[in-house]
Design an enzyme around this catalytic site. Structure first.
Site, PDB file in Angstrom:
ATOM      1  N   ARG A 105     -19.358 -22.354  23.407  1.00 34.30           N
ATOM      2  CA  ARG A 105     -18.757 -22.943  22.196  1.00 34.30           C
ATOM      3  C   ARG A 105     -17.481 -21.590  21.944  1.00 34.30           C
ATOM      4  NH1 ARG A 105     -23.439 -22.136  17.791  1.00 34.30           N
ATOM      5  NH2 ARG A 105     -22.886 -20.300  16.770  1.00 34.30           N
ATOM      6  N   HIS A 128     -19.864 -17.027  14.905  1.00 39.10           N
ATOM      7  CA  HIS A 128     -20.738 -16.702  13.503  1.00 39.10           C
ATOM      8  C   HIS A 128     -19.631 -16.020  12.622  1.00 39.10           C
ATOM      9  CE1 HIS A 128     -24.650 -18.139  14.500  1.00 39.10           C
ATOM     10  NE2 HIS A 128     -24.350 -17.645  15.829  1.00 39.10           N
ATOM     11  N   GLU A 155     -31.111 -28.852  17.486  1.00 40.13           N
ATOM     12  CA  GLU A 155     -30.026 -28.304  18.219  1.00 40.13           C
ATOM     13  C   GLU A 155     -30.298 -28.357  19.850  1.00 40.13           C
ATOM     14  OE1 GLU A 155     -29.911 -24.278  16.648  1.00 40.13           O
ATOM     15  OE2 GLU A 155     -31.986 -24.431  16.491  1.00 40.13           O
ATOM     16  N   ARG A 181     -33.979 -21.470   7.009  1.00 42.59           N
ATOM     17  CA  ARG A 181     -34.425 -21.044   8.389  1.00 42.59           C
ATOM     18  C   ARG A 181     -35.064 -19.899   8.873  1.00 42.59           C
ATOM     19  NH1 ARG A 181     -29.411 -21.551  12.277  1.00 42.59           N
ATOM     20  NH2 ARG A 181     -28.913 -19.363  11.670  1.00 42.59           N
ATOM     21  N   ARG A 196     -29.578 -18.609   6.235  1.00 44.11           N
ATOM     22  CA  ARG A 196     -29.887 -17.813   7.485  1.00 44.11           C
ATOM     23  C   ARG A 196     -30.388 -16.661   7.353  1.00 44.11           C
ATOM     24  NH1 ARG A 196     -24.181 -19.517   7.412  1.00 44.11           N
ATOM     25  NH2 ARG A 196     -23.716 -21.327   8.687  1.00 44.11           N
ATOM     26  N   ASN A 256     -23.495 -27.119  16.061  1.00 40.96           N
ATOM     27  CA  ASN A 256     -22.748 -25.942  16.765  1.00 40.96           C
ATOM     28  C   ASN A 256     -23.372 -25.862  18.166  1.00 40.96           C
ATOM     29  OD1 ASN A 256     -21.491 -25.793  14.419  1.00 40.96           O
ATOM     30  ND2 ASN A 256     -22.542 -23.955  13.896  1.00 40.96           N
ATOM     31  N   ASP A 257     -24.767 -25.809  18.333  1.00 34.43           N
ATOM     32  CA  ASP A 257     -25.443 -25.738  19.264  1.00 34.43           C
ATOM     33  C   ASP A 257     -25.671 -26.918  20.166  1.00 34.43           C
ATOM     34  OD1 ASP A 257     -25.716 -22.833  19.697  1.00 34.43           O
ATOM     35  OD2 ASP A 257     -27.461 -22.837  18.831  1.00 34.43           O
ATOM     36  N   CYS A 294     -26.571 -29.276   9.222  1.00 35.33           N
ATOM     37  CA  CYS A 294     -25.877 -27.917   8.763  1.00 35.33           C
ATOM     38  C   CYS A 294     -24.981 -27.264   9.578  1.00 35.33           C
ATOM     39  CB  CYS A 294     -27.343 -26.962   8.494  1.00 35.33           C
ATOM     40  SG  CYS A 294     -28.424 -26.747   9.830  1.00 35.33           S
TER      41      CYS A 294
END
Length: 568
Positions: free
Chosen positions: A467, A191, A433, A334, A298, A456-457, A504
């Site tokens: 990750r 992040h 995800e 989100r 976010r 990412n997830d 995204c």
């Protein structure tokens, strides 16, 4: 002496500046009995005064950068410092028990924290525990002569050095002064790295030893393009870094000519290229880079930048600002994605062995519907001012989506009955995800308005590889056929039901992944604002027909680990 370090290039750009060590000091101490209580109490008051002066400075900076409302948390901290019940209890402990100031401070603060945390029927008072914890840590640091680093007070050009940066740490960085940051751990999808790209701050992560190899104020050059860091560079190396910085600036100027251009391929196919944001302040970058919408807002940063749960009106103002600024372009919001590595001091979460697989995101929202309904009401009220799309994170089952949608519809009906203007064209979608949701995309597509793939997830859950763990980073493979097949299945499932599919995750702005996604027919690409023009420039060189052939080969052919290392 000059030293070269290699890390992971996490955010583009080149910088030269001196080091600012954002490293927490060792605050350990020994409890001891003292002979002169008055002298010890004087030590305590000196530390209290130093902490108070420091908090005033931090508050003033917070007003400048975050606004008056956000700065009020520091008023609460200063009130604790002047609270006679708190300071008086510490003095009494010193006088009666002859404890040194450090031990007395810890004993009293621990008692206050425990008392506040036990007030389970009063959330406001529970939240004060975090304030006492922060204040006592600051006072202890001054007692020990080891002041805490304060990134909000940086007022000269520096490169921030840290073991790691939390999202809230990164959010405090003022890009006017922070020219780059370098960390021991982390990856491109951490992040802090994502925030660095939003802030357009060059970043290198995962160097493993930067905090050991650099001293405060030591000169550094950092390349977020190659992942290289030079400690104590020679004059020639500094000149080379400045030349690279100039070349990158010129490249950005060339991309800027595409700011008002459409995102089309060489054969005329249009794709929507949008930007990810964390706060309304990020809109400057979105507009400057000509993004065609916001593909991911976010909202958790609203919660993380607050001393308590943000009110409905606080949230409404933020959402309204983003929707009005972007109107008529779409904004995908989100809902709160707290949990995993994103924590709120005022919202205690259970200790979990695997927090990324635990109580987080939509699971908290459906459990704590008071929080969820407040956010949905704020979004619904703001929907009248732009083109709103709402996305639920971490959806694993169809039942979760249906339950979230039901809460949304209930709050919508209540507002309409109260005469509040609400848009009737809000799209509801989910973030793909979790592999289970990706596999069931054909069923979800019958119920949702859109998908946004969070690579990412999705990658870390599919490959069972954290990750952020450098020991298994080789398994973070966005081009692995298993991942590509899931992505293609999600896109095809959406199109079969007449829905759109976006992405995204960081892969949406990856120059190796973009051609594959164009070939798969992904409708919307959302990325850090700084990547928008680079991707638009790349798309102009691609043929959708040729890319479709390329993506088919990538999906069907095995890729060796060596190939992954070359492309990853």
């Amino acid at each position: 002496m000059t030293k070269q370090l290699k890390g992971i290039a996490a955010s583009d750009g080149v910088a030269t500046a001196k080091a600012y060590m954002l490293v927490q000091p060792d605050l350990s101490f020994s409890q001891s009995k003292i002979q002169d209580p008055d002298q010890e109490i004087q030590r305590l008051h000196t530390a209290l005064d130093q902490s108070n002066s420091e908090l005033k400075l931090i508050r003033d900076k917070a007003v400048e950068t975050l606004g008056e409302d956000e700065a009020q948390v520091f008023d609460a901290h200063m009130m604790i410092l002047s609270d006679p019940e708190f300071t008086g209890a510490i003095e009494t402990k010193i006088k009666d028990d002859k404890d040194n100031a450090e031990a007395a401070l810890k004993s009293v603060s621990d008692m206050f924290i425990a008392t506040f945390e036990a007030m389970t029927d009063n959330p406001y008072m529970q939240e004060r525990a975090a304030d006492v914890r922060d204040v006592s840590t600051r006072v202890l640091a001054h007692l020990l002569g080891r002041p805490l680093p304060n990134p909000a007070l940086i007022d000269e050009e520096v490169i921030v050095i840290a073991h790691d940066l939390t999202p809230s740490d990164t959010a405090q960085l003022n890009k006017k002064y922070v020219k780059a940051f370098v960390t021991d751990i982390g990856g491109r999808t951490a992040h802090s790295a994502i925030m660095a790209r939003s802030l357009e701050i060059p970043a290198v992560v995962g160097t493993q030893t930067i905090t050991q190899d650099v001293k405060a104020d030591e000169m550094l050059t950092v390349s977020g393009l190659t992942g290289e860091v030079t400690v104590d560079p020679t004059p020639e190396q500094i000149e080379q870094a400045k030349a690279e910085e100039k070349a990158y600036t010129e490249q950005k100027a060339e991309w800027a000519t595409l700011k008002t251009a459409a995102s089309v391929t060489a054969d005329g196919k249009h794709f929507e290229v949008s930007a990810n944001i964390g706060t309304p302040k990020d809109l400057d970058g979105v507009l400057a880079n000509g993004a065609e919408g916001v593909g991911l807002y976010r909202t958790e940063f609203l919660y993380m930048d607050s001393a308590e749960l943000p009110t409905e009106d606080d949230q409404f103002k933020a959402y309204k600002q983003v929707l009005e600024t972007m109107n008529p372009k779409p904004v995908v919001v989100r809902t709160m994605d707290i949990g995993g590595d994103k924590h709120l001091p005022y919202l205690p979460l259970p200790e979990e062995q695997n927090p990324f697989l635990g109580y987080r995101a939509i699971r908290i929202s459906l459990d704590r519907q008071d929080i969820f309904r407040t956010q949905l009401r704020a979004l619904l009220r703001a929907s009248a001012f732009g083109n709103l799309r709402i996305m639920f994170p971490m959806i694993a089952t169809i039942q979760e989506f249906e339950q979230a949608k039901q809460v949304f519809l209930e709050e919508k009906d209540k507002l309409i009955k109260d005469g509040v203007k609400v848009s009737d064209s809000i799209q509801l979608g989910i973030m793909i995800e979790i592999p289970a949701a990706a596999v069931l995309a054909d069923q979800f597509a019958k119920r949702v308005d859109f998908f946004s793939i969070g690579t990412n997830d999705l990658i870390q859950y599919s490959m069972a590889a954290d990750r952020g763990n450098e020991h298994v980073s080789y398994l973070y493979q966005p081009y692995n056929p298993s991942i590509l097949r899931l992505v293609k299945h999600v896109i095809d499932s959406a199109h079969k039901e007449g829905k759109w599919a976006g992405m995204c995750g960081e892969a949406a702005g990856d120059p190796i992944m973009v051609p594959l996604l164009v070939g798969m027919g992904l409708d919307e690409f959302s990325m850090s604002a700084t990547s928008v023009l680079k991707v638009r420039s790349l798309m102009k060189k691609l043929s959708t027909t040729e890319m479709a052939k390329l993506s088919e080969r990538a999906i069907t052919e095995s890729i060796s680990n060596d190939d992954n290392k070359k492309t990853g």
